[in-house]
Design a protein around this motif. Structure first.
Motif, PDB file in Angstrom:
ATOM      1  N   UNK A  29      19.511   6.318   3.872  1.00  0.00           N
ATOM      2  CA  UNK A  29      17.956   5.951   4.380  1.00  0.00           C
ATOM      3  C   UNK A  29      17.322   5.319   4.093  1.00  0.00           C
ATOM      4  N   UNK A  30      17.339   4.030   4.365  1.00  0.00           N
ATOM      5  CA  UNK A  30      16.424   3.089   3.732  1.00  0.00           C
ATOM      6  C   UNK A  30      14.769   3.233   3.522  1.00  0.00           C
ATOM      7  N   UNK A  31      14.744   2.666   2.522  1.00  0.00           N
ATOM      8  CA  UNK A  31      13.161   2.582   1.634  1.00  0.00           C
ATOM      9  C   UNK A  31      12.847   1.656   1.034  1.00  0.00           C
ATOM     10  N   UNK A  32      11.222   1.835   1.878  1.00  0.00           N
ATOM     11  CA  UNK A  32      10.337   0.860   1.043  1.00  0.00           C
ATOM     12  C   UNK A  32       9.943   1.731   0.143  1.00  0.00           C
ATOM     13  N   UNK A  33       9.799   1.331  -1.107  1.00  0.00           N
ATOM     14  CA  UNK A  33       8.655   1.852  -2.278  1.00  0.00           C
ATOM     15  C   UNK A  33       7.977   1.426  -2.656  1.00  0.00           C
ATOM     16  N   UNK A  34       6.290   2.081  -2.962  1.00  0.00           N
ATOM     17  CA  UNK A  34       5.020   1.354  -2.779  1.00  0.00           C
ATOM     18  C   UNK A  34       4.216   2.815  -3.874  1.00  0.00           C
ATOM     19  N   UNK A  35       3.291   1.771  -4.499  1.00  0.00           N
ATOM     20  CA  UNK A  35       2.789   2.682  -5.590  1.00  0.00           C
ATOM     21  C   UNK A  35       1.315   2.563  -5.841  1.00  0.00           C
ATOM     22  N   UNK A  36       0.719   2.585  -4.286  1.00  0.00           N
ATOM     23  CA  UNK A  36      -0.581   2.884  -4.188  1.00  0.00           C
ATOM     24  C   UNK A  36      -1.376   1.849  -2.766  1.00  0.00           C
ATOM     25  N   UNK A  37      -2.118   2.111  -2.175  1.00  0.00           N
ATOM     26  CA  UNK A  37      -2.321   2.306  -1.208  1.00  0.00           C
ATOM     27  C   UNK A  37      -2.531   0.906  -0.314  1.00  0.00           C
ATOM     28  N   UNK A  38      -2.924   0.059  -1.287  1.00  0.00           N
ATOM     29  CA  UNK A  38      -3.037  -1.437  -1.240  1.00  0.00           C
ATOM     30  C   UNK A  38      -1.528  -1.958  -0.836  1.00  0.00           C
ATOM     31  N   UNK A  39      -0.733  -2.143  -0.979  1.00  0.00           N
ATOM     32  CA  UNK A  39       0.680  -1.965  -0.766  1.00  0.00           C
ATOM     33  C   UNK A  39       1.172  -1.691  -0.075  1.00  0.00           C
ATOM     34  N   UNK A  40       0.530  -0.629   0.246  1.00  0.00           N
ATOM     35  CA  UNK A  40       1.309   0.475   1.157  1.00  0.00           C
ATOM     36  C   UNK A  40       1.318   0.074   2.449  1.00  0.00           C
ATOM     37  N   UNK A  41      -0.305  -0.345   3.008  1.00  0.00           N
ATOM     38  CA  UNK A  41      -1.127  -0.913   3.967  1.00  0.00           C
ATOM     39  C   UNK A  41      -0.389  -2.393   4.515  1.00  0.00           C
ATOM     40  N   UNK A  42      -0.322  -3.285   2.700  1.00  0.00           N
ATOM     41  CA  UNK A  42       0.602  -4.538   3.106  1.00  0.00           C
ATOM     42  C   UNK A  42       2.353  -3.858   3.873  1.00  0.00           C
ATOM     43  N   UNK A  43       3.050  -2.740   2.763  1.00  0.00           N
ATOM     44  CA  UNK A  43       4.106  -2.891   3.564  1.00  0.00           C
ATOM     45  C   UNK A  43       3.469  -2.337   5.576  1.00  0.00           C
ATOM     46  N   UNK A  44       2.916  -1.422   5.824  1.00  0.00           N
ATOM     47  CA  UNK A  44       3.007  -1.759   7.444  1.00  0.00           C
ATOM     48  C   UNK A  44       2.665  -2.788   7.822  1.00  0.00           C
ATOM     49  N   UNK A  45       1.755  -3.537   7.118  1.00  0.00           N
ATOM     50  CA  UNK A  45       1.274  -4.917   8.309  1.00  0.00           C
ATOM     51  C   UNK A  45       2.855  -5.334   8.622  1.00  0.00           C
ATOM     52  N   UNK A  46       3.888  -5.953   6.920  1.00  0.00           N
ATOM     53  CA  UNK A  46       4.575  -6.353   6.955  1.00  0.00           C
ATOM     54  C   UNK A  46       6.101  -6.224   8.122  1.00  0.00           C
ATOM     55  N   UNK A  47       6.258  -4.790   8.239  1.00  0.00           N
ATOM     56  CA  UNK A  47       7.690  -3.464   8.733  1.00  0.00           C
ATOM     57  C   UNK A  47       7.062  -3.034   9.690  1.00  0.00           C
ATOM     58  N   UNK A  48       8.123  -2.500  10.320  1.00  0.00           N
ATOM     59  CA  UNK A  48       8.138  -1.382  10.696  1.00  0.00           C
ATOM     60  C   UNK A  48       8.811  -0.163  10.417  1.00  0.00           C
ATOM     61  N   UNK A  49       8.400   0.811  10.196  1.00  0.00           N
ATOM     62  CA  UNK A  49       8.843   2.248   9.638  1.00  0.00           C
ATOM     63  C   UNK A  49       8.873   3.738  10.642  1.00  0.00           C
ATOM     64  N   UNK A  50       9.684   4.874  10.071  1.00  0.00           N
ATOM     65  CA  UNK A  50       9.756   5.486  11.378  1.00  0.00           C
ATOM     66  C   UNK A  50       9.136   6.643  10.538  1.00  0.00           C
ATOM     67  N   UNK A  51       9.022   6.643   9.692  1.00  0.00           N
ATOM     68  CA  UNK A  51       8.337   7.912   8.490  1.00  0.00           C
ATOM     69  C   UNK A  51       7.435   7.429   7.611  1.00  0.00           C
ATOM     70  N   UNK A  52       6.900   8.286   7.086  1.00  0.00           N
ATOM     71  CA  UNK A  52       6.088   7.419   6.100  1.00  0.00           C
ATOM     72  C   UNK A  52       6.142   8.519   5.358  1.00  0.00           C
ATOM     73  N   UNK A  53       6.107   8.660   3.596  1.00  0.00           N
ATOM     74  CA  UNK A  53       6.423   9.649   2.896  1.00  0.00           C
ATOM     75  C   UNK A  53       5.877   9.975   1.576  1.00  0.00           C
ATOM     76  N   UNK A  54       4.179  10.320   2.115  1.00  0.00           N
ATOM     77  CA  UNK A  54       2.725  10.217   0.819  1.00  0.00           C
ATOM     78  C   UNK A  54       2.164  11.506   0.059  1.00  0.00           C
ATOM     79  N   UNK A  55       2.069  10.975  -0.879  1.00  0.00           N
ATOM     80  CA  UNK A  55       1.550  11.597  -1.991  1.00  0.00           C
ATOM     81  C   UNK A  55      -0.186  11.355  -2.006  1.00  0.00           C
ATOM     82  N   UNK A  56      -0.438  12.707  -2.266  1.00  0.00           N
ATOM     83  CA  UNK A  56      -1.831  11.948  -2.336  1.00  0.00           C
ATOM     84  C   UNK A  56      -2.630  11.651  -3.616  1.00  0.00           C
ATOM     85  N   UNK A  57      -1.839  11.871  -4.837  1.00  0.00           N
ATOM     86  CA  UNK A  57      -3.064  11.290  -5.760  1.00  0.00           C
ATOM     87  C   UNK A  57      -2.263   9.698  -5.655  1.00  0.00           C
ATOM     88  N   UNK A  58      -3.131   8.896  -5.448  1.00  0.00           N
ATOM     89  CA  UNK A  58      -3.393   6.773  -5.527  1.00  0.00           C
ATOM     90  C   UNK A  58      -3.596   6.782  -6.480  1.00  0.00           C
TER      91      UNK A  58
END
Length: 226
Positions: A29-58
């Motif tokens: 399963x190809x996955x991009x791993x980011x460690x904070x919300x800012x990186x997550x927003x940037x990844x979503x702007x630049x790539x298409x994903x089929x699902x998001x696995x989200x930890x709450x304590x960022x």
């Protein structure tokens, strides 16, 4: 050609994040791993994903707030929240904000992968295929179970337990994993509830179908002619 599922993993714990990223790679399963919300927003702007696995304590933004922002911006991708086992209020907030599923820590990697596949199937309108195990047939699209061509009546929890075991024949599922799969966080169950469900399935489908691994849990025994 079958589309490959691509996942965005948002997890700031380096040990858990690395473990999950490696596990997804092992499951192809190809996955991009980011460690904070800012990186997550940037990844979503630049790539298409089929699902998001989200930890709450960022570290930079609460995961619920990130989810609220995504839904507010029109993002419809399936979101699976990772939460502490006792984080009941977090689960409620997450679901109310737009999460599609949650998984309590600690969790089983195989169950995480199965839940991700189910989320993506539902979001894309792809039906779960029929599961054939010897003379047993499970038809998820109709919530129907047949043994030697005859329908077997199962209640909701019996059906959920059977499909969980059938999702990975031969694998041992712990009682804790089964309970998390069958029951909501606010449901009270008796200490022998899982054993009762197993007993009923054995009575209806054959005692040899479900094996007990003493002190650990249960597994679906793969028929020789499966």
């Amino acid at each position: 050609m079958r589309k490959v599922m691509k996942v965005l993993l948002v997890e700031d714990d380096p040990l858990l994040g690395q473990g999950l990223h490696s596990a997804m790679k092992q499951h192809r399963i190809p996955a991009e791993w980011v460690t904070n919300a800012a990186e997550a927003l940037g990844a979503l702007r630049s790539s298409d994903f089929d699902a998001l696995v989200l930890d709450l304590g960022l570290p930079d933004l609460d995961g619920i707030e990130l989810l609220k922002r995504l839904r507010g911006n029109g993002h419809q991708l399936p979101v699976l929240i990772l939460t502490a086992r006792d984080g009941i209020s977090e689960r409620v907030r997450g679901l109310d904000t737009g999460a599609d599923d949650f998984l309590a820590k600690p969790f089983d990697i195989d169950e995480l992968m199965a839940r991700l596949r189910a989320l993506v199937r539902r979001s894309s309108g792809i039906a779960t295929p029929t599961i054939q195990l010897g003379e047993l047939e499970i038809i998820p699209s109709h919530h129907r179970v047949e043994l030697r061509g005859q329908e077997v009546a199962l209640n909701r929890h019996e059906y959920q337990l059977l499909t969980l075991l059938a999702s990975s024949p031969g694998r041992v599922f712990s009682r804790e994993t089964i309970i998390d799969h069958l029951y909501r966080w606010d449901e009270e169950i008796e200490s022998n509830t899982i054993e009762v469900h197993v007993h009923h399935l054995r009575r209806k489908l054959g005692r040899e179908l479900i094996g007990t691994v003493r002190g650990i849990g249960y597994r679906l025994v793969i028929p020789e002619n499966a």
